[in-house]
Design a protein around this motif. Structure first.
Motif, PDB file in Angstrom:
ATOM      1  N   LEU A 194       0.833  -1.200   0.000  1.00  0.00           N
ATOM      2  CA  LEU A 194       0.000   0.000   0.000  1.00  0.00           C
ATOM      3  C   LEU A 194       0.869   1.252   0.000  1.00  0.00           C
ATOM      4  O   LEU A 194       1.869   1.323   0.713  1.00  0.00           O
ATOM      5  CB  LEU A 194      -0.923  -0.001   1.221  1.00  0.00           C
ATOM      6  N   PRO A 195       0.498   2.240  -0.806  1.00  0.00           N
ATOM      7  CA  PRO A 195       1.314   3.454  -0.878  1.00  0.00           C
ATOM      8  C   PRO A 195       1.258   4.259   0.416  1.00  0.00           C
ATOM      9  O   PRO A 195       0.215   4.332   1.067  1.00  0.00           O
ATOM     10  CB  PRO A 195       0.680   4.228  -2.036  1.00  0.00           C
ATOM     11  N   ALA A 196       2.386   4.850   0.760  1.00  0.00           N
ATOM     12  CA  ALA A 196       2.460   5.685   1.956  1.00  0.00           C
ATOM     13  C   ALA A 196       2.269   7.160   1.619  1.00  0.00           C
ATOM     14  O   ALA A 196       2.038   7.973   2.510  1.00  0.00           O
ATOM     15  CB  ALA A 196       3.803   5.482   2.641  1.00  0.00           C
ATOM     16  N   ASP A 197       2.347   7.499   0.341  1.00  0.00           N
ATOM     17  CA  ASP A 197       2.347   8.900  -0.068  1.00  0.00           C
ATOM     18  C   ASP A 197       1.016   9.410  -0.629  1.00  0.00           C
ATOM     19  O   ASP A 197       0.941  10.551  -1.083  1.00  0.00           O
ATOM     20  CB  ASP A 197       3.449   9.133  -1.093  1.00  0.00           C
ATOM     21  N   ARG A 198      -0.014   8.572  -0.598  1.00  0.00           N
ATOM     22  CA  ARG A 198      -1.315   9.011  -1.106  1.00  0.00           C
ATOM     23  C   ARG A 198      -2.414   8.157  -0.477  1.00  0.00           C
ATOM     24  O   ARG A 198      -2.139   7.099   0.086  1.00  0.00           O
ATOM     25  CB  ARG A 198      -1.365   8.932  -2.620  1.00  0.00           C
ATOM     26  N   PRO A 199      -3.649   8.606  -0.565  1.00  0.00           N
ATOM     27  CA  PRO A 199      -4.748   7.842   0.040  1.00  0.00           C
ATOM     28  C   PRO A 199      -4.960   6.490  -0.632  1.00  0.00           C
ATOM     29  O   PRO A 199      -4.680   6.311  -1.817  1.00  0.00           O
ATOM     30  CB  PRO A 199      -5.979   8.725  -0.190  1.00  0.00           C
ATOM     31  N   VAL A 200      -5.459   5.559   0.166  1.00  0.00           N
ATOM     32  CA  VAL A 200      -5.861   4.246  -0.319  1.00  0.00           C
ATOM     33  C   VAL A 200      -7.379   4.184  -0.174  1.00  0.00           C
ATOM     34  O   VAL A 200      -7.908   4.291   0.933  1.00  0.00           O
ATOM     35  CB  VAL A 200      -5.198   3.112   0.491  1.00  0.00           C
TER      36      VAL A 200
END
Length: 107
Positions: A51-57
């Motif tokens: 899961l990305p840490a720099d944008r919403p999931v």
């Protein structure tokens, strides 16, 4: 935990949002929102590294109950999670496209 409606989700998805479907594999294969990755609730912890840490999931399920629960848990571990109200069922009811599991991608 943030929650968005299907119109906002559709707009964000069209702009390249990262989204996961927390339904079980058989549900996902039967029909899911195009471009949304599978990350079953029963295996959610295993998908955390992807899961990305720099944008919403954005988190979607069938109706919004499991996605709200999952989004709360993801936020507890530092993921910027957003639950999609109405879920895949609502998405389909509004006439938006659904695809079967032939293009399944894991988170």
């Amino acid at each position: 935990m943030r929650e968005v409606d299907l119109d906002v989700f559709a707009s964000e998805l069209a702009e390249g949002a990262f989204a996961i479907d927390v339904r079980e594999p058989d549900e996902y294969r039967a029909g899911h929102v195009p471009g949304v990755r599978t990350a079953p609730l029963s295996e959610l912890g295993a998908h955390l590294p992807a899961l990305p840490a720099d944008r919403p999931v954005y988190v979607i399920c069938a109706s919004g109950n499991r996605s709200a629960w999952a989004a709360e848990r993801l936020e507890a571990v530092g993921v910027r999670a957003v639950s999609v109200a109405g879920g895949t069922s609502g998405w389909a009811r509004t006439g938006r496209p659904i695809v079967d599991g032939t293009d399944a991608r894991s988170a």
